[in-house]
Design an enzyme around this catalytic site. Structure first.
Site, PDB file in Angstrom:
ATOM      1  N   LYS B  67      72.008 -72.140  39.447  1.00 16.80           N
ATOM      2  CA  LYS B  67      72.743 -73.764  39.450  1.00 16.80           C
ATOM      3  C   LYS B  67      73.879 -73.564  40.577  1.00 16.80           C
ATOM      4  O   LYS B  67      74.071 -74.481  41.146  1.00 16.80           O
ATOM      5  CB  LYS B  67      73.244 -73.515  37.957  1.00 16.80           C
ATOM      6  CG  LYS B  67      71.777 -73.870  37.423  1.00 16.80           C
ATOM      7  CD  LYS B  67      71.020 -75.268  37.303  1.00 16.80           C
ATOM      8  CE  LYS B  67      69.670 -74.762  36.434  1.00 16.80           C
ATOM      9  NZ  LYS B  67      69.536 -77.103  36.378  1.00 16.80           N
ATOM     10  N   THR B  89      79.717 -84.009  34.818  1.00 16.59           N
ATOM     11  CA  THR B  89      78.260 -84.085  35.278  1.00 16.59           C
ATOM     12  C   THR B  89      78.111 -83.930  33.248  1.00 16.59           C
ATOM     13  O   THR B  89      78.739 -83.644  32.398  1.00 16.59           O
ATOM     14  CB  THR B  89      77.293 -82.411  35.283  1.00 16.59           C
ATOM     15  OG1 THR B  89      76.270 -83.247  35.469  1.00 16.59           O
ATOM     16  CG2 THR B  89      77.735 -81.438  34.555  1.00 16.59           C
ATOM     17  N   SER B  92      74.711 -78.773  28.897  1.00 18.81           N
ATOM     18  CA  SER B  92      74.829 -77.254  28.079  1.00 18.81           C
ATOM     19  C   SER B  92      74.792 -76.442  27.753  1.00 18.81           C
ATOM     20  O   SER B  92      74.840 -75.572  27.542  1.00 18.81           O
ATOM     21  CB  SER B  92      74.454 -77.844  26.548  1.00 18.81           C
ATOM     22  OG  SER B  92      72.634 -77.604  26.450  1.00 18.81           O
ATOM     23  N   ASN B  94      73.775 -73.795  32.205  1.00 12.57           N
ATOM     24  CA  ASN B  94      74.126 -73.503  33.252  1.00 12.57           C
ATOM     25  C   ASN B  94      74.280 -74.335  34.519  1.00 12.57           C
ATOM     26  O   ASN B  94      75.291 -73.966  35.122  1.00 12.57           O
ATOM     27  CB  ASN B  94      72.802 -72.629  33.541  1.00 12.57           C
ATOM     28  CG  ASN B  94      72.729 -70.854  33.321  1.00 12.57           C
ATOM     29  OD1 ASN B  94      73.496 -70.504  32.120  1.00 12.57           O
ATOM     30  ND2 ASN B  94      71.387 -70.535  32.651  1.00 12.57           N
ATOM     31  N   GLY B 193      62.665 -79.139  37.575  1.00 14.91           N
ATOM     32  CA  GLY B 193      61.772 -79.229  39.247  1.00 14.91           C
ATOM     33  C   GLY B 193      62.875 -79.072  39.936  1.00 14.91           C
ATOM     34  O   GLY B 193      62.455 -78.970  41.257  1.00 14.91           O
ATOM     35  N   GLU B 216      55.919 -72.400  34.223  1.00 17.26           N
ATOM     36  CA  GLU B 216      56.059 -73.885  33.091  1.00 17.26           C
ATOM     37  C   GLU B 216      56.232 -72.353  31.302  1.00 17.26           C
ATOM     38  O   GLU B 216      54.697 -71.503  31.353  1.00 17.26           O
ATOM     39  CB  GLU B 216      55.453 -74.769  33.098  1.00 17.26           C
ATOM     40  CG  GLU B 216      56.755 -75.851  33.618  1.00 17.26           C
ATOM     41  CD  GLU B 216      56.541 -77.361  32.988  1.00 17.26           C
ATOM     42  OE1 GLU B 216      54.676 -77.081  33.046  1.00 17.26           O
ATOM     43  OE2 GLU B 216      56.460 -77.991  32.762  1.00 17.26           O
ATOM     44  N   ALA B 220      56.440 -76.411  26.823  1.00 20.45           N
ATOM     45  CA  ALA B 220      57.564 -76.954  27.845  1.00 20.45           C
ATOM     46  C   ALA B 220      56.128 -77.448  28.939  1.00 20.45           C
ATOM     47  O   ALA B 220      56.756 -77.314  29.783  1.00 20.45           O
ATOM     48  CB  ALA B 220      58.147 -77.156  27.852  1.00 20.45           C
ATOM     49  N   ASP B 222      55.437 -79.995  30.708  1.00 20.45           N
ATOM     50  CA  ASP B 222      55.388 -81.542  30.706  1.00 20.45           C
ATOM     51  C   ASP B 222      55.278 -81.108  32.878  1.00 20.45           C
ATOM     52  O   ASP B 222      54.937 -83.000  32.148  1.00 20.45           O
ATOM     53  CB  ASP B 222      56.438 -82.370  31.047  1.00 20.45           C
ATOM     54  CG  ASP B 222      57.699 -81.474  31.077  1.00 20.45           C
ATOM     55  OD1 ASP B 222      58.019 -80.093  30.667  1.00 20.45           O
ATOM     56  OD2 ASP B 222      58.141 -81.759  32.381  1.00 20.45           O
TER      57      ASP B 222
END
Lengths: 339, 339
Positions: B67, B89, B92, B94, B193, B216, B220, B222
């Site tokens: 990140k 931002t 909670s 990274n 993503g 994934e 999760a 999705d």
């Protein structure tokens, strides 16, 4: 000490005389070219959790330690006929795996003589790299290695007492100065002294004002005593085997002593409790799995700041600590990382 | 899809429209120049224990995850007056740490809005990087973030829904192709993503014949469902919060969906048991401490070889798996590494 950099010494000789000239920067630069593609060029990792400290994570090498550098360079430097014939060493540790890895890379035979008391997991690790393992009783290791070398025409590649091995390990120091040109100090563990010899040779050639300080366990402080005495002092296995840092139980050779006396600024020693707690800290804060020997150099930055300042004037960073290896028993790892 | 590489989009806009053009390779190259010195250029690590697999260890970044790349690039790309005013931002995880790190590097104010239920250790990590932490009740996070941004004149830097963040994460893919030009496939986790969008954009631009496959958690999935449906399908938190891979519970944005639809070859899913066992394997065999989210991509190589071969034709290596982060609870780490 006169130095003839680039002199092709070591070629075809397995045990150079300790009175030989010391390893020069040109040999280390040549090693860097030869190991490219075999060893990983490890990055320098800044530590937000220990300001001023950068880690050189050699535990991320293919066989889990810096030893792959020296082993690949030693094989690359062998004259073609000798290399094709194959290589041999005796080692129960990381050098055996590194030599097996290097030999497989060159497609040549490799024999690793191991003590018959070695843990099966270590024997399997060497075998899985394609080497022949010969198990012998510990006192027979050297004699059997030399006999097999003669019988099969193999070149003996010792773990540190060899200038091509020292030059290979020296690439660690070369990379440190390339990546961090304003480095003020380098902390490097001392076992047999091959890594410390190579790193000190590289750093002092490229950045003489940087300090290079060796780090040893209190329980295997033979190198510190040797530098103090001005000659190689050996400690018996009954003493050195007390430390959990099993890669640092070895005594110096005349060749490594000659390098350290000329080029190392000194040695600090560290307790086993400090070593083990640092290994846990490396896992939790640096996300690196380190064997005890691999945690010794960062432990010096965390626990010997006063001594580094008063004895060596090493206070502010950037300081680099070499994390030398990451091969340890998973049960010990689980204990180390427990918060 | 038309692409205007190098177009300075994103500058001064916090939430680009999803109908914008996709991120181009020139933006990723520009990001690589901007993050040099801030993010570590991680090496590729060959895995002797998993032939064909190479790891990209982003867990070794200064704040323990990739990140930092997107955060540093986003700050570097802000117009000077906006950057000096500071950034905000809500996170909670990274991204919050990464933005705090980047802001400290630029010497500008940073606010991280965190849920008041966040573990104190995560709050302390962000504070120790010099950021202001504002604790709010979870449903208020977005509203409070926007209100504080307006009140204090801060630029909002979201964790993935931002083309400068995507371009920054894309430098991972750029480095992969630079270091391993014959790479046959890249495995990358999919949460919001951003990383997958950036990596796929870089790899497909530089080496179109290489496959880029997302990974994934089953729990999760999705993004896999979204690609199948041809539109963003969101999963509620009650579902995604079942996985231990806490970095991958987020749904896609329109912007990241547009990238993945165009440039990702597909997604495979992995069970939590496979993720956790792979995290243990990474510690024992690759000497890397990985959080569960960070182990997802290597888990696909270890546990989805049949699917990778039959669905994608990805069989032989070299395949690179991105180990995205290494921030996890030490007690969980101790459990994971236990043999």
């Amino acid at each position: 000490v006169t130095e003839i950099a680039g002199e092709p010494a070591g070629t075809g000789r397995d045990y150079p005389s300790p009175m030989d000239l010391l390893v020069g920067i040109d040999e280390i630069r040549s090693a860097a070219a030869k190991i490219a593609g075999g060893a990983v060029r490890t990055p320098l990792l800044p530590c937000l959790w220990a300001p001023g400290l950068w880690l050189k994570p050699e535990n991320l090498q293919p066989v889990g330690s810096f030893k792959v550098r020296g082993a690949v360079n030693a094989l690359a430097r062998l004259p073609e006929p000798a290399r094709v014939a194959g290589v041999i060493t005796h080692s129960s540790g990381n050098h055996g795996q590194a030599l097996a890895f290097a030999a497989r890379r060159f497609g040549v035979p490799c024999v690793v003589v191991m003590p018959d008391v070695a843990p099966p997991v270590k024997v399997d690790a060497v075998r899985s790299l394609g080497a022949d393992v010969v198990l012998v009783s510990p006192p027979e290791r050297e004699v059997r290695t030399e006999r097999i070398a003669v019988e099969r025409g193999l070149a003996i590649i010792p773990p540190f007492d060899h200038r091509d091995v020292i030059a290979g390990q020296g690439t660690v120091g070369l990379e440190v100065v390339e990546d961090l040109p304003d480095v003020s100090g380098v902390l490097v563990p001392v076992g047999g002294g091959g890594l410390a010899s190579g790193v000190a040779s590289a750093v002092k050639a490229l950045r003489p004002e940087a300090l290079v300080v060796g780090v040893e366990p209190d329980l295997a402080a033979d190198a510190a005593e040797s530098l103090g005495a001005g000659r190689v002092v050996t400690w018996p296995a009954e003493l050195t085997y007390r430390t959990a840092a099993d890669g640092l139980r070895t005594n110096l050779s005349d060749l490594t002593f000659a390098h350290l006396r000329e080029r190392l600024d000194g040695i600090v020693t560290i307790s086993d409790a400090e070593i083990l707690s640092t290994a846990g800290e490396l896992a939790r804060s640096a996300r690196l799995v380190s064997e005890p020997s691999g945690a010794v150099a960062p432990a010096a930055w965390l626990h010997r700041r006063d001594e580094l300042r008063t004895r060596f004037g090493l206070d502010a960073g950037p300081v680099v600590a070499v994390v030398t290896g990451g091969n340890l028993d998973p049960a010990l790892l689980a204990d180390l990382v427990r918060p």
